[in-house]
Design a protein around this motif. Structure first.
Motif, PDB file in Angstrom:
ATOM      1  N   LYS A  13       1.068  -1.175   0.003  1.00 13.95           N
ATOM      2  CA  LYS A  13      -0.087   0.013  -0.048  1.00 13.95           C
ATOM      3  C   LYS A  13       0.839   1.257  -0.012  1.00 13.95           C
ATOM      4  N   GLY A  14       1.781   1.275   1.006  1.00 13.93           N
ATOM      5  CA  GLY A  14       2.697   2.547   1.115  1.00 13.93           C
ATOM      6  C   GLY A  14       3.391   2.702  -0.371  1.00 13.93           C
ATOM      7  N   THR A  15       4.075   1.488  -0.876  1.00  9.68           N
ATOM      8  CA  THR A  15       4.864   1.706  -2.200  1.00  9.68           C
ATOM      9  C   THR A  15       3.887   2.198  -3.103  1.00  9.68           C
ATOM     10  N   PHE A  83      -6.371   7.434   1.365  1.00 12.36           N
ATOM     11  CA  PHE A  83      -6.074   6.545   2.403  1.00 12.36           C
ATOM     12  C   PHE A  83      -5.474   5.330   2.380  1.00 12.36           C
ATOM     13  N   ASP A  84      -4.446   5.285   3.253  1.00 22.68           N
ATOM     14  CA  ASP A  84      -3.514   4.069   3.048  1.00 22.68           C
ATOM     15  C   ASP A  84      -3.461   3.325   4.500  1.00 22.68           C
ATOM     16  N   GLY A  85      -4.238   2.452   4.699  1.00 26.06           N
ATOM     17  CA  GLY A  85      -4.258   1.594   6.065  1.00 26.06           C
ATOM     18  C   GLY A  85      -5.479   2.141   6.772  1.00 26.06           C
ATOM     19  N   GLY A 122      12.707  -7.691   4.922  1.00 24.02           N
ATOM     20  CA  GLY A 122      13.784  -7.079   3.921  1.00 24.02           C
ATOM     21  C   GLY A 122      13.211  -5.491   3.914  1.00 24.02           C
ATOM     22  N   ARG A 123      12.097  -5.135   4.438  1.00 24.99           N
ATOM     23  CA  ARG A 123      11.684  -3.888   4.401  1.00 24.99           C
ATOM     24  C   ARG A 123      12.636  -2.793   5.326  1.00 24.99           C
ATOM     25  N   ARG A 124      12.918  -1.532   4.625  1.00 23.01           N
ATOM     26  CA  ARG A 124      13.604  -0.440   5.344  1.00 23.01           C
ATOM     27  C   ARG A 124      12.451   0.629   5.073  1.00 23.01           C
ATOM     28  N   GLN A 155      14.640  -0.265  10.298  1.00 23.71           N
ATOM     29  CA  GLN A 155      13.432  -1.363  10.256  1.00 23.71           C
ATOM     30  C   GLN A 155      12.314  -0.999  11.413  1.00 23.71           C
ATOM     31  N   ARG A 156      11.008  -1.207  10.879  1.00 18.77           N
ATOM     32  CA  ARG A 156       9.791  -1.171  11.934  1.00 18.77           C
ATOM     33  C   ARG A 156       9.920  -2.054  12.876  1.00 18.77           C
ATOM     34  N   ASP A 157       9.527  -1.419  14.180  1.00 19.88           N
ATOM     35  CA  ASP A 157       9.417  -2.447  15.560  1.00 19.88           C
ATOM     36  C   ASP A 157       8.363  -3.645  15.200  1.00 19.88           C
TER      37      ASP A 157
END
Ligand code: AP5
Ligand code: ZN
Length: 218
Positions: A13-15, A83-85, A122-124, A155-157
């Motif tokens: 979604k963010g991408t 709207f994202d999320g 692998g997300r940053r 990296q997200r928690d």
């Protein structure tokens, strides 16, 4: 243009939001980004939200609905928004209808759960902007740095494997029902009903982007 990006955690979604907002010149409203900003700033909302987010749960509907209503009242939303999320539950979706917020498009990005855990590992992210990368699938120009600002990526928690699994189960229990909710609304075909677009998100970022933009008439 007012649209909703619907999809599981890690569906992209963010991408894809990044491409859509550029193309249409509308702000991206990511409730996840707003909550992370509150956590970082240490506000009372942030303090309350952090433990819920780290556990993979959902923040209370009334809090989220209040945040979003306040955000869409701002000047930059006059010509639309993405709207994202959000919405993530039926009460959130109904609150928008009750507030007279008509949506033009609901875009569902469909990705099987099996692909999601690998994506999250692998997300940053660049916290300040919400820009998102993947070390293998969508790498930044310079490893570990945001393309625009050159600042560090983190990296997200909530991207630990166990939390991702919990978020996926919460998605299936509470959010996936919105697929049927908006699908039915679109099929009813009233003048105010959104158009419903479903995209196979398990393909390359650019392939998904091209299909989404085409469906939106860009
Ligand atoms: P939020 O930030 O909204 O997280 P999410 O919905 O779980 O979604 P993600 O941001 O994890 O994934 P994404 O779909 O944006 O994927 P991305 O583009 O980054 O919410 C976080 C938390 O906040 C929630 O758990 C909840 O606690 C709370 N919250 C937020 N909104 C709420 C609400 N409305 N109500 C209640 N609580 C709320 O992509 C993922 C990775 O895959 C990236 O590394 C990316 O580079 C890569 N990638 C993207 N597309 C592709 C592709 N096509 N091929 C290969 N890799 C790809
Ligand atoms: Zn996101």
């Amino acid at each position: 243009m007012r649209l909703i990006l619907l999809g599981a955690p890690g569906a992209g979604k963010g991408t894809q939001a990044n491409f859509i907002k550029e193309k249409f010149g509308i702000p991206q409203i990511s409730t996840g980004d707003m909550l992370r900003a509150a956590v970082k700033a240490g506000t009372p909302l942030g303090l309350e939200a952090k433990s819920i987010m780290d556990a993979g749960g959902l923040v209370r509907d009334d809090i989220i609905i209040g945040l979003v209503k306040e955000r869409i009242a701002q000047d930059d939303c006059a010509n639309g928004f993405l709207f994202d999320g959000f919405p993530r539950t039926i009460p959130q979706a109904e609150a928008m209808i009750a507030a007279g917020v008509d949506i033009d498009y609901v875009v569902e990005i469909d990705v099987p759960d099996a692909a999601i855990v690998e994506r999250m590992a692998g997300r940053r992210v660049h916290l300040a902007s919400g820009r998102t990368y993947h070390v293998a699938f969508n790498p930044p120009k310079v490893a570990g740095k945001d393309d625009v600002t050159g600042e560090d990526l983190i990296q997200r928690d909530d991207d630990q494997e166990e939390t991702v699994k919990k978020r996926l189960s919460v998605y299936h229990e509470q959010t996936a029902v919105l697929v049927g909710f908006y699908g039915k609304l679109a099929a009813a075909g009233s003048a105010k009903a959104p158009k419903y677009v479903k995209v196979d998100g398990a393909r390359a970022v650019e392939t998904v982007r091209d299909e989404v933009l085409k469906a939106l008439g860009a």
